[in-house]
Design a protein around this motif. Structure first.
Motif, PDB file in Angstrom:
ATOM      1  N   LEU A  29      69.943  49.681 -26.871  1.00 39.21           N
ATOM      2  CA  LEU A  29      70.428  51.025 -26.578  1.00 39.21           C
ATOM      3  C   LEU A  29      70.519  51.910 -27.819  1.00 39.21           C
ATOM      4  O   LEU A  29      70.925  53.069 -27.724  1.00 39.21           O
ATOM      5  CB  LEU A  29      71.805  50.946 -25.905  1.00 39.21           C
ATOM      6  CG  LEU A  29      71.856  50.227 -24.559  1.00 39.21           C
ATOM      7  CD1 LEU A  29      73.281  50.204 -24.022  1.00 39.21           C
ATOM      8  CD2 LEU A  29      70.915  50.869 -23.552  1.00 39.21           C
ATOM      9  N   LEU A  41      77.744  55.860 -26.876  1.00 41.26           N
ATOM     10  CA  LEU A  41      76.887  56.527 -25.893  1.00 41.26           C
ATOM     11  C   LEU A  41      77.456  57.875 -25.479  1.00 41.26           C
ATOM     12  O   LEU A  41      76.702  58.812 -25.186  1.00 41.26           O
ATOM     13  CB  LEU A  41      76.694  55.631 -24.664  1.00 41.26           C
ATOM     14  CG  LEU A  41      75.947  54.313 -24.882  1.00 41.26           C
ATOM     15  CD1 LEU A  41      75.698  53.619 -23.552  1.00 41.26           C
ATOM     16  CD2 LEU A  41      74.639  54.521 -25.638  1.00 41.26           C
ATOM     17  N   ARG A  52      70.883  56.314 -21.300  1.00 36.97           N
ATOM     18  CA  ARG A  52      71.292  55.026 -21.869  1.00 36.97           C
ATOM     19  C   ARG A  52      72.425  54.385 -21.067  1.00 36.97           C
ATOM     20  O   ARG A  52      72.479  53.160 -20.954  1.00 36.97           O
ATOM     21  CB  ARG A  52      71.686  55.211 -23.332  1.00 36.97           C
ATOM     22  CG  ARG A  52      70.510  55.684 -24.196  1.00 36.97           C
ATOM     23  CD  ARG A  52      70.784  55.531 -25.671  1.00 36.97           C
ATOM     24  NE  ARG A  52      69.908  56.388 -26.458  1.00 36.97           N
ATOM     25  CZ  ARG A  52      69.839  56.381 -27.774  1.00 36.97           C
ATOM     26  NH1 ARG A  52      70.619  55.565 -28.477  1.00 36.97           N
ATOM     27  NH2 ARG A  52      69.036  57.202 -28.418  1.00 36.97           N
ATOM     28  N   ARG A  55      70.735  52.586 -18.278  1.00 38.42           N
ATOM     29  CA  ARG A  55      70.184  51.295 -18.709  1.00 38.42           C
ATOM     30  C   ARG A  55      71.296  50.272 -18.911  1.00 38.42           C
ATOM     31  O   ARG A  55      71.136  49.099 -18.556  1.00 38.42           O
ATOM     32  CB  ARG A  55      69.385  51.476 -20.006  1.00 38.42           C
ATOM     33  CG  ARG A  55      68.808  50.175 -20.565  1.00 38.42           C
ATOM     34  CD  ARG A  55      67.965  49.440 -19.546  1.00 38.42           C
ATOM     35  NE  ARG A  55      67.595  48.095 -19.980  1.00 38.42           N
ATOM     36  CZ  ARG A  55      67.413  47.066 -19.166  1.00 38.42           C
ATOM     37  NH1 ARG A  55      67.574  47.199 -17.851  1.00 38.42           N
ATOM     38  NH2 ARG A  55      67.066  45.891 -19.641  1.00 38.42           N
TER      39      ARG A  55
END
Length: 205
Positions: A29, A41, A52, A55
Motif C-alpha cells: 500500500l 492512508l 488504497r 485494497r
C-alpha cells in the motif's frame, strides 16, 4: 477478575488467527515502515486514499476467509456468556471481514451485531471512543469492564476509556498499560475457573 461482567475483545490475534502480514501490507500500500496503516492512508488525497483503503479491505477479506479460532476462544466465550457476561468486540478491521472471520471460526453466536464495532462504526484504537460507545450502550460501570487484546493499541484504548486491560497471546511487555496478563485464552479461562472455585469454597456453608 470475576468482578468483570462486561468484556470487550480485540479480534485479530486475540480471538482469531488471520494471516495479516503488516510489513507486506505496508509495502503493497506504499505505507512507510513503522507507520500506522490507517492513519497514513487517511493523509493521502481523497481519490488515492479511497483506492488504497479498497485494497486494504480486500486484503483483510482474504485473510478472514482462511482465519482460524485461536485455542480456547470458543470455550472461554461460552463460559463468559454462561456467567451472564456481556461481550463485545472492538477491532480496527472492516465490518465485512470481521463478521466473516467470526462466522468462519464459529464465534459469531457469542456477539450481538451491534456489539461488534469495526472501523466503520468507531474511530480506530488507540482512540478510546469505541470502548466508550460500548460502555454507554450497555450502561456498564467502567470498574466492571475489561478490554482484552494482544497489542499496545488495545491496552491504550482501554486505559484511555477508564477500564481495566488484559494482555494475552504475547510476551508480558507494554507495561504499565495492562492490569492483567495471561499467555493465552486457555490460560485466561483456567484462571477464571480457579478464581470461581476459590470464591465458592470461601462462601460460608
Amino acid at each position: 477478575m470475576l468482578q468483570f461482567r462486561y468484556w470487550i475483545f480485540d479480534l485479530d490475534g486475540t480471538l482469531i488467527d488471520a494471516p495479516l502480514a503488516f510489513a507486506a501490507i505496508r509495502a503493497e500500500l506504499g505505507v512507510p515502515p513503522g507507520e500506522d496503516i490507517l492513519s497514513y492512508l487517511d493523509t493521502l488525497p481523497a481519490a488515492e486514499s479511497s483506492l488504497r483503503h479498497h485494497r486494504l479491505r480486500a486484503i483483510e477479506m482474504e485473510a478472514a476467509k482462511v482465519s482460524q479460532a485461536l485455542k480456547g476462544a470458543k470455550s472461554l466465550l461460552a463460559w463468559l456468556v454462561g456467567q451472564g457476561c456481556q461481550l463485545g468486540i472492538l477491532t480496527r478491521n472492516h465490518q465485512e471481514a470481521a463478521w466473516h472471520g467470526l462466522q468462519r471460526c464459529g464465534l459469531a453466536e457469542f456477539f450481538r451485531p451491534e456489539a461488534v464495532l469495526c472501523r466503520e462504526r468507531a474511530r480506530p484504537k488507540p482512540d478510546p471512543s469505541g470502548i466508550q460507545q460500548l460502555v454507554q450502550s450497555w450502561q456498564a460501570p467502567t470498574e466492571q469492564t475489561l478490554m482484552v487484546g494482544d497489542y499496545l493499541y488495545d491496552l491504550q484504548a482501554g486505559r484511555r476509556a477508564g477500564v481495566s486491560t488484559a494482555l494475552i497471546n504475547q510476551e508480558p511487555h507494554w507495561q504499565p498499560w495492562w492490569d492483567y496478563y495471561q499467555p493465552g485464552l486457555t490460560e485466561l479461562h483456567q484462571r477464571l475457573l480457579k478464581l470461581q472455585a476459590h470464591a465458592l469454597k470461601a462462601q460460608p456453608s
